[in-house]
Design an enzyme around this catalytic site. Structure first.
Site, mmCIF file in Angstrom:
data_model
loop_
_atom_site.group_PDB
_atom_site.id
_atom_site.type_symbol
_atom_site.label_atom_id
_atom_site.label_comp_id
_atom_site.label_asym_id
_atom_site.label_seq_id
_atom_site.Cartn_x
_atom_site.Cartn_y
_atom_site.Cartn_z
ATOM 1 C CG ASP A 99 -1.981 -1.029 0.990
ATOM 2 O OD1 ASP A 99 -1.756 -2.199 0.250
ATOM 3 O OD2 ASP A 99 -3.386 -0.915 1.569
ATOM 4 C CE LYS A 173 -5.097 1.752 3.056
ATOM 5 N NZ LYS A 173 -4.206 1.110 3.477
ATOM 6 C CE LYS A 207 -7.261 -1.196 3.088
ATOM 7 N NZ LYS A 207 -5.956 -1.832 3.303
#
Length: 247
Positions: A99, A173, A207
């Site tokens: 990430d 995300k 996400k």
């Protein structure tokens, strides 16, 4: 709805941030890892220095739990070389998901070529090692127009540089959970920001990280179309309780 396999159980505080010793903080991380194993969550999201320990615990438990870690966290201002080195080490230690914090401050300054390069290089490193790659855009630091633009930019870069078969492995995300907002404003995922991301990042996955604090909110996000939810209160959400943490 069974939400377990959407949940990335998350603990990203350093000992300093938690006000604990290294030993005490490590015990908390291990507790999160064991809980994720026991509860059947999708993934445990931890700092890079704990990936090896998570790998050991998962192997001993014969669990299918996957491991995610953060790169360039939380500010996103690391150089591209620093992010790639950190990601390479995480891959070596056994991380499944990377990430990356996108350099959203560079994006806001109009340094688009820098952002493009880090997205291409970071995604290439992850995908070439069969990893899932997520790009954190830090929605609380952006206005609506910037959320739309950065989500679309990441989508366009991935679609221009990688084959369609890889699209499901790249996410946009929402948040780190560490961004300091003013006057109690949300620093994580909200329905309006997630809708903007879904509309502008598709066919990449989304996400929703931070701000999802109840089972009903998790179900709402899933029904909107998110594929993962990042939370430090995964067990509370599954049990129908209200999460106590902010992330």
């Amino acid at each position: 709805m069974k939400v377990q396999q959407y949940l990335d159980s998350t603990y990203l505080k350093t000992p300093e941030q938690a006000g604990l010793s290294i030993k005490e903080n490590t015990k908390i991380v291990e507790g999160f890892i064991q809980e994720a194993i026991d509860e059947g969550f999708k993934l445990i999201m931890i700092r890079p220095d704990m990936v090896k320990r998570a790998k050991e615990m998962i192997k001993l438990s014969n669990s299918k739990l996957t491991i995610g870690t953060v790169i360039g966290f939380p500010e996103g201002t690391y150089s591209i070389d620093e992010k790639l080195a950190e990601a390479h080490n995480a891959i070596q230690d056994g991380a499944d998901d990377l990430d990356f914090v996108c350099n959203y401050e560079a994006f806001k300054r109009g340094e688009i070529e820098l952002v493009k390069k880090e997205i291409v290089e970071g995604t290439k490193l992850g995908l070439s090692n069969n990893k899932i790659v997520k790009w954190i855009i830090e929605v609380a630091a952006l206005n609506g127009e910037q959320i739309i633009q950065l989500s679309a930019l990441i989508k366009n870069i991935v679609m221009s540089n990688f084959k369609e078969a890889y699209y499901p492995l790249v996410f946009v995300k929402s948040s780190t959970g560490f961004y300091k907002t003013e006057e109690g404003m949300p620093n994580g995922a909200t329905v309006p920001t997630i809708k903007m991301m879904l509309e502008n990042a598709s066919p990449l996955s989304i996400k929703a990280a931070g701000g999802v604090r109840t089972y009903d909110e998790a179900v709402e996000m899933i029904r909107l179309g998110v594929k993962r939810i990042g939370t430090s209160s995964a067990k509370a959400i599954v049990n129908g309780q209200v999460a106590k943490g902010n992330y």
